[in-house]
Design a protein around this motif. Structure first.
Motif, PDB file in Angstrom:
ATOM      1  N   PRO A  27       0.834  -1.210   0.000  1.00 24.36           N
ATOM      2  CA  PRO A  27       0.000   0.000   0.000  1.00 24.36           C
ATOM      3  C   PRO A  27       0.864   1.253   0.000  1.00 24.36           C
ATOM      4  CG  PRO A  27      -0.723  -1.570   1.686  1.00 24.36           C
ATOM      5  CD  PRO A  27       0.581  -2.060   1.166  1.00 24.36           C
ATOM      6  N   ASP A  28       0.257   2.363  -0.381  1.00 27.09           N
ATOM      7  CA  ASP A  28       0.958   3.649  -0.365  1.00 27.09           C
ATOM      8  C   ASP A  28       1.368   3.963   1.082  1.00 27.09           C
ATOM      9  OD1 ASP A  28       1.810   6.251  -0.462  1.00 27.09           O
ATOM     10  OD2 ASP A  28       0.187   6.940  -1.764  1.00 27.09           O
ATOM     11  N   PRO A  29       2.655   4.198   1.344  1.00 27.48           N
ATOM     12  CA  PRO A  29       3.093   4.393   2.739  1.00 27.48           C
ATOM     13  C   PRO A  29       2.606   5.690   3.373  1.00 27.48           C
ATOM     14  CG  PRO A  29       4.908   4.813   1.229  1.00 27.48           C
ATOM     15  CD  PRO A  29       3.782   4.257   0.398  1.00 27.48           C
ATOM     16  N   VAL A  30       2.109   6.640   2.551  1.00 27.32           N
ATOM     17  CA  VAL A  30       1.650   7.913   3.138  1.00 27.32           C
ATOM     18  C   VAL A  30       0.121   8.050   3.095  1.00 27.32           C
ATOM     19  CG1 VAL A  30       3.815   9.056   2.562  1.00 27.32           C
ATOM     20  CG2 VAL A  30       1.918   9.168   0.952  1.00 27.32           C
ATOM     21  N   ARG A  31      -0.578   7.068   2.503  1.00 27.59           N
ATOM     22  CA  ARG A  31      -2.032   7.157   2.426  1.00 27.59           C
ATOM     23  C   ARG A  31      -2.648   6.820   3.777  1.00 27.59           C
ATOM     24  NH1 ARG A  31      -6.284   3.776   1.383  1.00 27.59           N
ATOM     25  NH2 ARG A  31      -4.866   2.001   1.082  1.00 27.59           N
ATOM     26  N   SER A  58       4.717  -1.327   4.836  1.00 28.72           N
ATOM     27  CA  SER A  58       5.116  -0.452   3.738  1.00 28.72           C
ATOM     28  C   SER A  58       6.001   0.685   4.246  1.00 28.72           C
ATOM     29  CB  SER A  58       3.873   0.108   3.037  1.00 28.72           C
ATOM     30  OG  SER A  58       4.239   0.991   1.999  1.00 28.72           O
ATOM     31  N   ARG A  59       5.649   1.253   5.394  1.00 26.08           N
ATOM     32  CA  ARG A  59       6.421   2.375   5.928  1.00 26.08           C
ATOM     33  C   ARG A  59       7.810   1.908   6.405  1.00 26.08           C
ATOM     34  NH1 ARG A  59       4.266   7.141   6.615  1.00 26.08           N
ATOM     35  NH2 ARG A  59       5.562   7.690   8.408  1.00 26.08           N
ATOM     36  N   ALA A  64      13.273   2.272   5.288  1.00 21.67           N
ATOM     37  CA  ALA A  64      14.632   1.773   5.057  1.00 21.67           C
ATOM     38  C   ALA A  64      15.286   2.520   3.904  1.00 21.67           C
ATOM     39  CB  ALA A  64      14.593   0.273   4.771  1.00 21.67           C
ATOM     40  N   ARG A  65      14.485   2.816   2.855  1.00 24.06           N
ATOM     41  CA  ARG A  65      15.034   3.593   1.738  1.00 24.06           C
ATOM     42  C   ARG A  65      15.516   4.959   2.213  1.00 24.06           C
ATOM     43  NH1 ARG A  65      13.794   2.189  -3.513  1.00 24.06           N
ATOM     44  NH2 ARG A  65      13.738   4.372  -4.151  1.00 24.06           N
ATOM     45  N   SER A 216      10.216   7.244   7.786  1.00 25.34           N
ATOM     46  CA  SER A 216      11.537   7.101   8.396  1.00 25.34           C
ATOM     47  C   SER A 216      11.366   6.311   9.675  1.00 25.34           C
ATOM     48  CB  SER A 216      12.149   8.468   8.685  1.00 25.34           C
ATOM     49  OG  SER A 216      13.242   8.364   9.572  1.00 25.34           O
ATOM     50  N   TRP A 217      12.337   5.465   9.994  1.00 23.31           N
ATOM     51  CA  TRP A 217      12.252   4.676  11.221  1.00 23.31           C
ATOM     52  C   TRP A 217      12.213   5.582  12.444  1.00 23.31           C
ATOM     53  CZ3 TRP A 217      16.639   0.910   9.369  1.00 23.31           C
ATOM     54  CH2 TRP A 217      16.088   0.022   8.436  1.00 23.31           C
ATOM     55  N   GLY A 218      12.969   6.650  12.435  1.00 21.94           N
ATOM     56  CA  GLY A 218      12.945   7.580  13.561  1.00 21.94           C
ATOM     57  C   GLY A 218      11.589   8.224  13.728  1.00 21.94           C
TER      58      GLY A 218
END
Length: 606
Positions: A27-31, A58-59, A64-65, A216-218
């Motif tokens: 899924p879209d990570p920001v939706r 997804s996030r 990670a990217r 972001s993981w943070g």
């Protein structure tokens, strides 16, 4: 090289997952889907949804990217700029050295968070700002590593040969110097990437890094903090991803360090043909021949009561870049062995058997004039009592300069300047003033550092350190040992360390020779000897070392005098395992990869 396979596979898996995020059916990570916020599981969302209903899996992959992109970009910039500055500083010295090294020192003075706050305040938060901050933070590490490696490489014969051919400086740096320092720089790069992932997550958590809605993981950890009670797994997943990534990168860093570390002689056994083709010079070839090879060394002293042998049939070998420790109680023959190798025995003592070869040359057969050229030059020695080893009527700077001029034709002024630089190199504060001091005006630790400065003045290939930390407090002892280790890493020096401290041996040495009553009683790698000692004397030495609250066990009796060696095994009068079989002299036997002098070692080992 096999040690690299597993950690490299883990890191490659992480990078592959991050790179594949855009093409994976995620899924879209920001939706946002507020109706399903904090859901623990949904079809297509195996890890659930966050506080805004966004897919966690997804996030994590898109995060990670972001994290790895920032980490690799900042490390690459720091590597490129820092390596260039380090090359210039190490090769040209002078103003280039001052600007590069001092600038790196200034950056190191700033706490990372304060520096980040300063840059963010000036430029505003964002990925670009974060890359700039991390690049500045890791720049000094590359400058210092490259600078030290270039200083070591520029004096090598192969570099001098290229210079003698008239090659231009850019070609020398790119073709002769840079390939030979690529190993440590590569390790530094891997360390910078691993550290940058952690710092990026921390700064993003504080709102100083990646800007929402970019995953972001943070940022995920920051968002999960407010929903810990309702959905604790939301905090768990990004923490696990961050932990797994850091552990994988740390494993890779350790493996890279072991592969390219010049001290790990026993680890590097086979030629790396494919890396030589891809990156020639990345892994410098190690000479399989020992730097110093001592075989069957025996020293005799004529006394009114007859001939005594304070050293008898001693054998060991030291390779370039490795450390061999010689341990044993006082009177075991350790120091006499060293002075015999150096050719410094008193007139009443003489070597009657054995050979000592340095780089293939028989030291014992050389004329005194040739030995004198080697002493203080290719072979140097640090004595255990710096107060008696330093001339009390000469200033310490003059004594260091004298060591320089004894082997090189330089002016007195140039030697004095180099002496001050050496005193600075060994960590003496205010070296200009200390160079004008007399030995009695310095502390014990400073005097020992002066002795080390004299020993390294002519870039020795072998350093013999005889109890270099005797009578020094723990902090000074640690500093001296770290200094010797640092010089060894920079120059690939072989070290023979004579000491009573088994703790020091465990920390700095790869191989150990245990001596008792003029003989070698056990020899092998430190790891094997300390983990499973075969000779009762080695066991007794280890048992005598304080270990936490346990009471150390003393060794009864004393080392016998050389004119009163007991018959048979010389340790038998003090050994709790002595038997009738010990009445005959034991030979030095092979025990796997080790040597041991005990007739009962097999039954005692069982």
């Amino acid at each position: 090289m096999r040690r690299l396979v597993f950690p490299a596979a883990l890191v490659a898996l992480i990078l592959l997952a991050a790179l594949a995020a855009p093409i994976l059916p995620l899924p879209d990570p920001v939706r946002q889907d507020v109706a399903n916020r904090l859901a623990t599981w949904l079809p297509g969302s195996p890890l659930g949804r966050d506080e805004f209903g966004r897919d966690i899996l997804s996030r994590i992959l898109w995060g990670a990217r972001a994290s790895l992109s920032v980490a690799f970009a900042s490390a690459a910039i720091a590597c490129l700029v820092g390596t260039t500055l380090g090359l210039m500083a190490g090769w040209f010295r002078g103003a280039a050295e001052f600007l590069a090294v001092r600038a790196a020192d200034v950056v190191l003075c700033f706490p990372p968070i304060l520096l980040a706050l300063l840059v963010v305040t000036l430029l505003g938060p964002g990925t670009g700002t974060l890359i700039l901050v991390l690049s500045i933070l890791y720049l000094p590490g590359f400058v210092r590593v490259t600078f030290a490696e270039v200083l070591s490489a520029r004096g090598q014969d192969y570099v001098e040969a290229v210079r003698a051919l008239g090659a231009p400086t850019p070609r020398i740096l790119s073709r002769s110097v840079l390939p030979n320092i690529a190993g440590p720089v590569l390790v530094q790069f891997s360390l910078a990437v691993a550290a940058a992932v952690v710092v990026e997550s921390g700064l993003s958590f504080l709102g100083l890094g990646v800007v929402p809605p970019t995953p972001s993981w943070g940022l995920m950890i920051r968002g999960a903090r407010a929903t810990m009670e309702q959905a604790p797994t939301y905090l768990l997943y990004p923490c696990l991803a961050l932990t797994f990534t850091i552990l994988s990168m740390n494993l890779l860093c350790d493996a890279l360090r072991d592969v390219v570390d010049r001290k790990g002689g026993s680890r590097i056994r086979h030629p790396r043909t494919w890396t030589d083709r891809v990156l020639p010079g990345l892994f410098p070839a190690r000479d399989p021949a020992p730097l110093l090879d001592v075989q069957g060394l025996t020293v005799e002293i004529a006394t009114p009561g007859g001939i005594i042998r304070p050293v008898e049939d001693v054998s060991f070998a030291v390779r370039a870049g490795s450390t061999l420790a010689i341990v044993g109680e006082s009177g075991s023959g350790k120091s006499i062995t060293a002075t015999a190798v150096m050719g410094l025995l008193p007139p009443v003592a003489q070597v009657t058997a054995g050979v000592a070869r340095f780089e293939g040359r028989d030291l014992l057969g050389l004329p005194e004039s040739e030995r004198r050229k080697l002493r203080g030059g290719a072979i140097a020695m640090v004595f255990q009592d710096p107060m008696s080893s330093l001339n009390p009527v000469h200033r310490v700077g003059d004594q260091v300069a004298e060591a320089i001029r004894a082997h090189r034709e330089v002016s007195a002024e140039a030697a004095s300047r180099e002496a001050v630089e050496l005193l600075k190199r060994v960590g003496i504060a205010d070296p200009d003033r200390r160079a004008r001091a007399f030995p009695h005006e310095l502390s014990g630790g400073m005097r020992q550092r002066v002795m080390i400065a004299m020993a390294i003045a002519n870039r020795p290939r072998l350093l013999i350190a005889d109890e270099p930390t005797t009578a020094l407090d723990v902090t000074v002892q640690a500093a001296i040992l770290e200094l010797i280790a640092e010089l060894q890493r920079e120059r690939g020096m072989g070290v023979v360390l004579i000491t009573h401290s088994l703790g020091v041996v465990a920390e700095v040495a790869e191989e150990v020779v245990v001596m008792y009553a003029a003989q070698v009683v056990e020899r092998g790698t430190v790891a094997e000897v300390f983990a499973r000692p075969l000779h009762p004397y080695t066991r007794a030495l280890l048992a005598a070392v304080p270990d936490g609250d346990a009471e150390p066990e003393g060794i009864p009796g004393v080392v016998p005098r050389p004119d009163a060696w007991p018959p048979g095994c010389r340790f038998a009068p003090r050994c709790p395992h002595a038997a009738p079989a010990c009445e005959r002299m034991p030979a030095l036997e092979e025990a796997g990869e080790r040597l041991v002098r005990c007739v009962r070692w097999r039954e005692l080992a069982g």
